[in-house]
Design a protein around this motif. Structure first.
Motif, PDB file in Angstrom:
ATOM      1  N   TYR A 144      -7.155   3.390   3.384  1.00  0.00           N
ATOM      2  CA  TYR A 144      -6.808   2.967   2.027  1.00  0.00           C
ATOM      3  C   TYR A 144      -7.163   1.498   1.868  1.00  0.00           C
ATOM      4  N   HIS A 190      -7.489  -1.374  -1.268  1.00  0.00           N
ATOM      5  CA  HIS A 190      -7.165  -1.569  -2.678  1.00  0.00           C
ATOM      6  C   HIS A 190      -8.405  -1.801  -3.520  1.00  0.00           C
ATOM      7  N   ILE A 225      -6.917  10.871   0.116  1.00  0.00           N
ATOM      8  CA  ILE A 225      -5.631  11.120   0.783  1.00  0.00           C
ATOM      9  C   ILE A 225      -4.962  12.350   0.167  1.00  0.00           C
ATOM     10  N   VAL A 270      -3.100   5.953   8.497  1.00  0.00           N
ATOM     11  CA  VAL A 270      -3.795   5.488   7.298  1.00  0.00           C
ATOM     12  C   VAL A 270      -4.071   4.007   7.490  1.00  0.00           C
ATOM     13  N   ASP A 329      -9.985   6.282  -2.564  1.00  0.00           N
ATOM     14  CA  ASP A 329      -9.175   6.476  -1.361  1.00  0.00           C
ATOM     15  C   ASP A 329      -7.907   7.273  -1.645  1.00  0.00           C
ATOM     16  N   LEU A 330      -7.271   7.012  -2.775  1.00  0.00           N
ATOM     17  CA  LEU A 330      -6.067   7.777  -3.125  1.00  0.00           C
ATOM     18  C   LEU A 330      -6.403   9.247  -3.341  1.00  0.00           C
ATOM     19  N   ALA A 353       0.837  -1.204   0.000  1.00  0.00           N
ATOM     20  CA  ALA A 353       0.000   0.000   0.000  1.00  0.00           C
ATOM     21  C   ALA A 353       0.868   1.249   0.000  1.00  0.00           C
ATOM     22  N   ILE A 405       0.585   4.305  -2.674  1.00  0.00           N
ATOM     23  CA  ILE A 405       0.315   5.669  -2.210  1.00  0.00           C
ATOM     24  C   ILE A 405       1.441   6.607  -2.629  1.00  0.00           C
ATOM     25  N   LYS A 425      -9.532   1.732  -4.457  1.00  0.00           N
ATOM     26  CA  LYS A 425      -8.249   2.398  -4.664  1.00  0.00           C
ATOM     27  C   LYS A 425      -8.367   3.834  -5.167  1.00  0.00           C
TER      28      LYS A 425
END
Length: 237
Positions: free
Chosen positions: A127, A129, A139, A98, A135-136, A16, A20, A132
């Motif tokens: 986070y 997957h 962040i 996270v 969540d990315l 992860a 990230i 994905k």
């Protein structure tokens, strides 16, 4: 100077962490993201480089996987995951947990070593997957709001600005109906050799073959040339 320090444990969140880091580097620039395997030059003593990297950052992301809290190394003073987080707290640097995966819980205060108990009170991000893309973005958006330098370098925000350019529509030889839908901001060019109905202007205006619609002043005059004569049955109507 890095703005974000990615703290992670190999075997519990390192995949992860790589994802990230790649996403944040693409969005803000790789020089702004500290990721040990990429940021420490070969042959450089890693201990001093890591501590220096934490001290210079604006935010530390503490990646917490399912086995993070139960890892025995966390109870050791020499554990680098622990030392990096502890250094961030000592330097009054914002620490964001996270949580990796859907089921990972924020560590309870009683389960943490004394120097890290503040971590239990820090608002976290997640986070997963399987989620994905969303969540990315969350962040990245959070970091851009918290760190002014990241907001200034945000490549994603610059590409999302709406275009203010006018619409320029040109219709060549038309055989059939030509319709401009929605609102047009800008010039609408002439229609050449229309062989069918032409719709120009407001929705309640319908022109015949080769019609022109003008609203407002016309300083240059209008010149219109039909390429064929109207059938006799049309003239009788």
């Amino acid at each position: 100077m890095p703005d974000v320090f990615i703290n992670y444990r190999t075997g519990d969140g390192h995949q992860a962490a790589a994802t990230i880091e790649e996403a944040l580097s693409a969005r803000f620039g790789k020089e702004r993201i500290y990721y040990a395997s990429k940021s420490i030059p070969p042959g450089t003593p890693f201990d001093g480089h890591l501590i220096h990297g934490v001290r210079r950052s604006g935010v530390l992301l503490a990646l917490i996987g399912p086995g993070w809290i139960g890892h025995e190394a966390l109870q050791s003073d020499g554990d680098w995951v622990r030392r990096e987080i502890q250094e961030a707290f000592l330097c009054d640097i914002r620490v964001i947990p996270v949580l990796i995966g859907r089921r990972t819980e924020r560590p309870a205060k009683d389960d943490l070593p004394a120097p890290l108990r503040k971590l239990a009170d820090c608002q976290s991000l997640r986070y997963d997957h399987q989620n994905k893309e969303y969540d990315l973005k969350q962040i990245g958006d959070t970091l851009a709001k918290l760190v002014p330098e990241l907001a200034a370098a945000d490549r994603e925000a610059s590409t999302e600005q709406p275009s203010s350019a006018s619409n320029h529509n040109t219709t060549g030889d038309v055989y059939g109906a030509s319709v401009q839908g929605s609102t047009v901001n800008g010039d609408v060019s002439a229609v050449r050799e229309a062989h069918g109905p032409v719709h120009i202007g407001p929705s309640n205006v319908r022109m015949g073959d080769g019609g022109n619609y003008f609203q407002g002043g016309n300083a240059g005059g209008i010149r219109q040339n039909f390429g064929r004569s109207r059938p006799e049955e049309d003239e009788e109507k």
